[in-house]
Scaffold this active site. Structure first.
Site, mmCIF file in Angstrom:
data_model
loop_
_atom_site.group_PDB
_atom_site.id
_atom_site.type_symbol
_atom_site.label_atom_id
_atom_site.label_comp_id
_atom_site.label_asym_id
_atom_site.label_seq_id
_atom_site.Cartn_x
_atom_site.Cartn_y
_atom_site.Cartn_z
ATOM 1 N N SER A 142 -3.501 -7.694 9.522
ATOM 2 C CA SER A 142 -4.915 -7.967 9.213
ATOM 3 C C SER A 142 -5.025 -9.362 8.611
ATOM 4 O O SER A 142 -4.069 -9.845 7.980
ATOM 5 C CB SER A 142 -5.426 -6.943 8.201
ATOM 6 N N TYR A 155 -3.490 -1.978 0.794
ATOM 7 C CA TYR A 155 -3.647 -2.372 2.198
ATOM 8 C C TYR A 155 -3.025 -3.754 2.450
ATOM 9 O O TYR A 155 -2.315 -3.954 3.437
ATOM 10 C CB TYR A 155 -5.146 -2.372 2.524
ATOM 11 N N ALA A 157 -0.715 -5.208 0.662
ATOM 12 C CA ALA A 157 0.747 -5.098 0.520
ATOM 13 C C ALA A 157 1.361 -4.592 1.826
ATOM 14 O O ALA A 157 2.352 -5.138 2.322
ATOM 15 C CB ALA A 157 1.091 -4.143 -0.625
ATOM 16 N N LYS A 159 0.002 -4.586 4.949
ATOM 17 C CA LYS A 159 -0.214 -5.483 6.091
ATOM 18 C C LYS A 159 0.616 -6.768 5.970
ATOM 19 O O LYS A 159 1.015 -7.342 6.987
ATOM 20 C CB LYS A 159 -1.703 -5.812 6.238
ATOM 21 N N ILE A 188 -13.701 -6.236 12.535
ATOM 22 C CA ILE A 188 -13.959 -5.707 13.873
ATOM 23 C C ILE A 188 -14.846 -4.471 13.735
ATOM 24 O O ILE A 188 -14.623 -3.635 12.837
ATOM 25 C CB ILE A 188 -12.634 -5.322 14.581
#
Ligand code: NAP
Length: 247
Positions: A142, A155, A157, A159, A188
């Protein structure tokens, strides 16, 4: 000639969102698809849609955080189609909270699915690709892994870890003929983003030079390029698809 003719592709989390669009697009391009998701109803629906359109697809339920499920996914794919050419590590979850409010459970869940899930699936699939002497692995990271994000300790960490693992595997598996790349989507338009509060969403849109959210199909098209022979010299890359948000 279709771009994925004769290829076999596993797409995790393909019951909905970006994964679903990817499964549909890869099938149109001639790949035989293994739709995988934790949600059986959604996953079966994607597979049925592919078959109705004349494609080839099976559904295999797998919770990517479970090593045994990842192994069943790889084994079932080989049992059904004899090979694995493409793995899209797409399954992911959000459990947002600021640092002081984040529970240990929220932290552990996101690491288990978004980081360990990628490790589990890749470790299960890689021996098959090594034996074939070829394969394409696409890891979904991401943009927040590149610049951090408020309320996403867990999240970000996970990604960021996905980008790190991608670079390690590009080195380890590259010599075996396998390309491993990471994709960093921006914002998105999927269910995942619909859970983001409206105030934060409109602030994000303002930061995107293109002034809009991305569509799942646009991400699927990048995955298609990375899965196809058109990208055979791209390995260890981290590619953003974000409307310019990281500029
Ligand atoms: P989505 O719409 O929430 O779809 C994710 C799918 O993965 C869902 O079907 C979900 O099932 C499934 N899943 C959840 N936990 C799983 C598990 N443990 N094992 C297997 N499948 C599981 O998400 P998306 O927006 O398409 O995102 C796809 C990927 O892109 C994720 O890795 C996400 O982090 C990444 N990404 C998305 C955006 C964005 O703006 N949408 C931006 C950057 C990165 P349930 O519905 O049952 O949870």
């Amino acid at each position: 000639m279709k771009r994925l003719e004769n290829k076999v592709a596993i797409i995790t989390g393909s019951g909905r969102g970006i994964g679903r669009e990817t499964a549909l697009l890869f099938a149109q391009e001639g790949a035989r698809i293994v739709v995988s998701d934790i949600d059986s109803a959604a996953g079966e629906q994607t597979a049925t849609e592919i078959r109705r359109a004349g494609g080839t697809a099976i559904f295999v339920r797998a919770d990517v955080s479970q090593r045994a499920d990842a192994q069943v996914l790889a084994d079932t794919t080989v049992g059904e189609f004899g090979r694995i050419d493409i793995l899209v590590n797409n399954a992911g979850i959000l459990r947002d909270a600021t640092l002081l409010k984040m529970t240990e459970e929220q932290f552990d869940q996101v690491i288990a699915v978004n980081l360990k899930g990628v490790f589990n699936c890749t470790q299960a699939v890689a021996p098959v690709m090594i034996q074939q002497g070829q394969g394409k692995i696409i890891n979904v990271s991401s943009v927040v892994a590149l610049y951090g994000n408020f309320g996403q300790t867990n999240y970000v960490a996970a990604k960021s870890g996905v980008i790190g693992m991608t670079k390690v595997w590009a080195r380890e598996l590259g010599r075996k003929g396998i390309c491993v790349n990471a994709v960093c989507p921006g914002f998105i338009s999927t269910e995942m983003v619909k859970s983001v509060p409206e105030k934060i969403l409109s602030a994000m849109k303002e930061k995107v030079p293109l002034g809009r959210l991305g569509e799942p199909k646009e991400v699927a098209q990048l995955f298609l390029f990375l899965a196809s022979d058109e990208s055979n010299y791209i390995n260890g890359a981290v590619i953003s698809i974000d409307g310019g948000i990281t500029v």
